[in-house]
Motif scaffolding. Structure first.
Motif, PDB file in Angstrom:
ATOM      1  N   LEU A  32       0.828  -1.208   0.000  1.00 18.98           N
ATOM      2  CA  LEU A  32       0.000   0.000   0.000  1.00 18.98           C
ATOM      3  C   LEU A  32       0.861   1.255   0.000  1.00 18.98           C
ATOM      4  O   LEU A  32       0.559   2.221  -0.700  1.00 18.98           O
ATOM      5  N   LEU A  33       1.937   1.245   0.768  1.00 15.42           N
ATOM      6  CA  LEU A  33       2.829   2.398   0.797  1.00 15.42           C
ATOM      7  C   LEU A  33       3.480   2.616  -0.562  1.00 15.42           C
ATOM      8  O   LEU A  33       3.547   3.747  -1.055  1.00 15.42           O
ATOM      9  N   VAL A  34       3.931   1.553  -1.192  1.00 14.91           N
ATOM     10  CA  VAL A  34       4.552   1.667  -2.509  1.00 14.91           C
ATOM     11  C   VAL A  34       3.550   2.199  -3.529  1.00 14.91           C
ATOM     12  O   VAL A  34       3.869   3.073  -4.342  1.00 14.91           O
ATOM     13  N   LEU A  35       2.303   1.710  -3.492  1.00 17.40           N
ATOM     14  CA  LEU A  35       1.282   2.206  -4.412  1.00 17.40           C
ATOM     15  C   LEU A  35       0.991   3.678  -4.183  1.00 17.40           C
ATOM     16  O   LEU A  35       0.815   4.448  -5.143  1.00 17.40           O
ATOM     17  N   ALA A  36       0.952   4.099  -2.930  1.00 13.46           N
ATOM     18  CA  ALA A  36       0.721   5.512  -2.630  1.00 13.46           C
ATOM     19  C   ALA A  36       1.869   6.364  -3.150  1.00 13.46           C
ATOM     20  O   ALA A  36       1.649   7.429  -3.742  1.00 13.46           O
ATOM     21  N   LEU A  37       3.097   5.915  -2.971  1.00 15.68           N
ATOM     22  CA  LEU A  37       4.244   6.678  -3.463  1.00 15.68           C
ATOM     23  C   LEU A  37       4.266   6.743  -4.987  1.00 15.68           C
ATOM     24  O   LEU A  37       4.594   7.781  -5.568  1.00 15.68           O
ATOM     25  N   ILE A  38       3.905   5.653  -5.646  1.00 19.18           N
ATOM     26  CA  ILE A  38       3.837   5.651  -7.104  1.00 19.18           C
ATOM     27  C   ILE A  38       2.791   6.653  -7.578  1.00 19.18           C
ATOM     28  O   ILE A  38       3.016   7.395  -8.537  1.00 19.18           O
ATOM     29  N   ALA A  39       1.644   6.688  -6.910  1.00 20.66           N
ATOM     30  CA  ALA A  39       0.589   7.626  -7.295  1.00 20.66           C
ATOM     31  C   ALA A  39       1.049   9.065  -7.107  1.00 20.66           C
ATOM     32  O   ALA A  39       0.778   9.932  -7.951  1.00 20.66           O
ATOM     33  N   ILE A  40       1.759   9.351  -6.021  1.00 18.02           N
ATOM     34  CA  ILE A  40       2.241  10.711  -5.781  1.00 18.02           C
ATOM     35  C   ILE A  40       3.281  11.108  -6.815  1.00 18.02           C
ATOM     36  O   ILE A  40       3.226  12.206  -7.385  1.00 18.02           O
ATOM     37  N   VAL A  41       4.227  10.229  -7.090  1.00 21.73           N
ATOM     38  CA  VAL A  41       5.267  10.533  -8.079  1.00 21.73           C
ATOM     39  C   VAL A  41       4.653  10.715  -9.460  1.00 21.73           C
ATOM     40  O   VAL A  41       5.020  11.638 -10.199  1.00 21.73           O
ATOM     41  N   TYR A  42       3.698   9.862  -9.818  1.00 24.98           N
ATOM     42  CA  TYR A  42       3.031   9.994 -11.116  1.00 24.98           C
ATOM     43  C   TYR A  42       2.332  11.348 -11.222  1.00 24.98           C
ATOM     44  O   TYR A  42       2.408  12.015 -12.252  1.00 24.98           O
ATOM     45  N   ASN A  43       1.656  11.747 -10.149  1.00 22.95           N
ATOM     46  CA  ASN A  43       0.956  13.024 -10.163  1.00 22.95           C
ATOM     47  C   ASN A  43       1.947  14.194 -10.271  1.00 22.95           C
ATOM     48  O   ASN A  43       1.680  15.169 -10.981  1.00 22.95           O
ATOM     49  N   LEU A  44       3.061  14.106  -9.602  1.00 21.16           N
ATOM     50  CA  LEU A  44       4.061  15.167  -9.680  1.00 21.16           C
ATOM     51  C   LEU A  44       4.672  15.246 -11.075  1.00 21.16           C
ATOM     52  O   LEU A  44       4.950  16.340 -11.574  1.00 21.16           O
TER      53      LEU A  44
END
Length: 51
Positions: A32-44
């Motif tokens: 879940l943490l990795v998915l959240a970080l991927i989503a944040i990086v993708y958005n940035l």
């Protein structure tokens, strides 16, 4: 679309914190943490650029 990604990232992060503090889920918590970080990086990376 970017608001949706931020919402998903925040929800995943909250689930990660809850799962980590309750100590259930094993490796699911880290996924879940990795998915959240991927989503944040993708958005940035795909966010609006000034100029």
């Amino acid at each position: 679309m970017s608001n949706l990604i931020w919402t998903v990232a925040v929800i995943l992060f909250i689930f990660w914190v809850l799962g980590f503090s309750i100590n259930i889920g094993g490796s699911l918590i880290h996924i879940l943490l990795v998915l959240a970080l991927i989503a944040i990086v993708y958005n940035l990376m795909t966010g609006r650029r000034i100029g």
